[in-house]
Design a protein around this motif. Structure first.
Motif, short mmCIF file in Angstrom:
data_model
loop_
_atom_site.label_atom_id
_atom_site.label_comp_id
_atom_site.label_asym_id
_atom_site.label_seq_id
_atom_site.Cartn_x
_atom_site.Cartn_y
_atom_site.Cartn_z
N THR A 189 15.12 54.85 97.33
CA THR A 189 15.57 55.11 95.54
C THR A 189 14.32 55.81 94.72
O THR A 189 13.87 56.03 94.21
N LYS A 197 15.63 52.63 86.82
CA LYS A 197 15.37 51.83 87.32
C LYS A 197 15.36 49.88 86.69
O LYS A 197 16.15 49.44 87.15
N TYR A 203 21.92 49.30 88.37
CA TYR A 203 21.80 48.05 89.83
C TYR A 203 23.80 48.52 89.89
O TYR A 203 24.31 47.99 91.03
N LEU A 206 24.09 51.82 91.54
CA LEU A 206 23.38 51.46 93.50
C LEU A 206 24.52 50.45 93.94
O LEU A 206 24.02 51.60 95.21
N VAL A 221 17.58 48.48 100.67
CA VAL A 221 17.29 49.28 99.99
C VAL A 221 15.32 49.50 99.96
O VAL A 221 14.89 49.05 99.38
N VAL A 236 24.58 44.61 92.44
CA VAL A 236 24.00 45.40 93.02
C VAL A 236 25.59 44.33 94.31
O VAL A 236 26.57 44.30 95.33
N LEU A 273 18.65 57.99 97.96
CA LEU A 273 19.43 58.36 96.86
C LEU A 273 18.73 59.23 95.87
O LEU A 273 18.25 59.58 95.36
N LEU A 278 24.11 58.51 91.50
CA LEU A 278 24.59 58.02 90.71
C LEU A 278 25.91 58.34 89.53
O LEU A 278 26.22 57.42 89.16
#
Length: 420
Positions: A189, A197, A203, A206, A221, A236, A273, A278
């Motif tokens: 990430t 974040k 989350y 993700l 991750v 998550v 990512l 996203l």
């Protein structure tokens, strides 16, 4: 497979036909999974209390009639109907479903199951700890317990979860083993801005992307903030189990099995990512266009106490737009806590409905629910359009609360501009 004398007695029917059936189911599962032995467990969380027809009642009744007993502390998943809010079902057209679902919950309580009736049992004290071998069947609970708690379970489907809890053992295979918990795919990430974040929606997005990427593999991750909260990690865990079949994920330096990346990852497939990923996840989870709202639905999985605190803070005493329903589902335990803090009364004054025992996207649970619905839960957004006559607008918790007050979807321009 060699089994001990106690298991042999169960298999021979010395404790009755229900316990014999349970032992047969566990051994057959062990053969299918390639296990060479059974492993004792310390805890179980059952999904089989979620009513799906007469067979569920027949199985539980058979166990009760023949004196079956759980070998370990056993808790229950949410039900199809709410026992805390029976008024929801007054005049409900499907009386067979309502009566059957209620009977099933009472049967499991009679068997000795703790009546937690929640899909988020990890919010309740007294559950499993790091390294415990356990039984779980509900997808997000499996993922959370494996990933965030660091307990060990495979996803045990209905009836097998009950059988394992009755016997007190599971096949020693898959995620119950050290080797089975190693990561098979890595997602970095590092390209995502640190500010993003810190957002709750990160989350969920993700997790949705990670589940689609990993499928049924165990992912790890890297680059997650060490300050990620339990609610963040819950998001998550829930999303990866919905968009994929992920039962365990690691966060390097964040989750207990993965103090470092190298601890769980040797080599292999690696991905990065991106902001585009996203944005794509947000688009996929939004099946409808922004506009006037009919419902805001939160609590999938069931809301935690800290999530309620955040909603109370975001509302700041304001009222929900007249004609709009704002529903939050949670556990009995958390309901009791927010009552004691005065938050429940504050939410009622604002127009928020707090409901226990059920999930709001399952059609018989809360009727009617239709039209444009906003949620911050990736699981709700993923499943609801296939269960209800709704279109979903997915957003952050702040966006959901503000939209409920305004009566139409509101977007945080600063949030999305930072992603573009």
């Amino acid at each position: 497979m060699n089994i001990d004398s106690e298991d042999s007695d169960l298999l021979a029917g010395k404790r009755g036909p229900a316990m014999q059936l349970a032992m047969e189911l566990v051994l057959q599962a062990a053969r299918i999974m390639g296990a060479t032995r059974l492993e004792p467990v310390t805890f179980a969380h059952l999904d089989a209390c979620f009513y799906n027809g007469q067979a569920h009642i027949d199985f539980a009744q058979f166990c009760l009639d023949h004196g079956a007993t759980f070998a370990v502390p056993t808790w229950g998943n949410n039900g199809v109907v709410s026992l805390t809010h029976p008024e929801l079902y007054e005049g409900h057209p499907d009386t067979e479903m309502v009566e059957g679902a209620r009977k099933l919950l009472h049967l499991y309580e009679a068997l000795g199951c703790k009546p937690t009736w929640t899909c988020a049992p990890y919010h309740i004290p007294g559950g499993p700890k790091f390294g415990d071998q356990i039984v779980a069947g509900e997808s997000n609970a499996v993922s959370f317990y494996n990933s965030v708690t660091g307990a060990r379970t495979n996803k045990y489907g209905d009836y097998l979860d009950v059988a394992c809890a009755l016997v007190g053992k599971v096949p020693y295979a898959g995620l119950q083993t050290d080797e089975g918990r190693m990561a098979q795919i890595h997602l970095s990430t590092d390209e995502i801005p640190e500010g993003w974040k810190r957002e709750d929606i990160f989350y969920h997005l993700l997790g949705h992307h990670l589940g689609r990427l990993a499928g049924r593999r165990v992912p790890v991750v890297s680059g997650l903030p060490k300050a990620a909260t339990v609610d963040n990690l819950k998001a998550v865990s829930t999303a990866v189990a919905s968009s994929g079949g992920v039962e365990l994920w690691h966060g390097a330096g964040v989750t207990p099995d993965a103090p470092t990346l190298e601890k769980v990852w040797r080599s292999g497939e690696t991905h990065a990512l991106t902001r585009a990923h996203l944005a794509e996840a947000q688009a996929v989870l939004s099946s409808g266009r922004d506009g006037p709202l009919d419902v805001v639905a939160l609590g999938t999985p069931h809301f935690s106490a800290t999530e309620f605190r955040d909603v109370v803070t975001l509302l700041a005493g304001r009222k929900i737009r007249p004609g709009l329903r704002f529903i939050i589902t949670t556990s009995r335990f958390v309901m009791g806590y927010i009552e004691s803090k005065g938050w429940a009364e504050s939410l009622r004054r604002s127009g928020v409905e707090v409901i226990g025992d059920i999930c709001s996207y399952y059609a018989p649970g809360i009727n009617p629910m239709r039209g444009r619905v906003m949620t911050n839960a990736a699981k709700w957004a993923y499943y609801a359009p296939g269960m209800l006559p709704v279109e979903v607008c997915f957003g952050s918790l702040r966006e959901c609360v503000e939209s409920a007050v305004r009566g139409e979807v509101w977007r945080d321009a600063g949030l999305w501009n930072a992603l573009s």
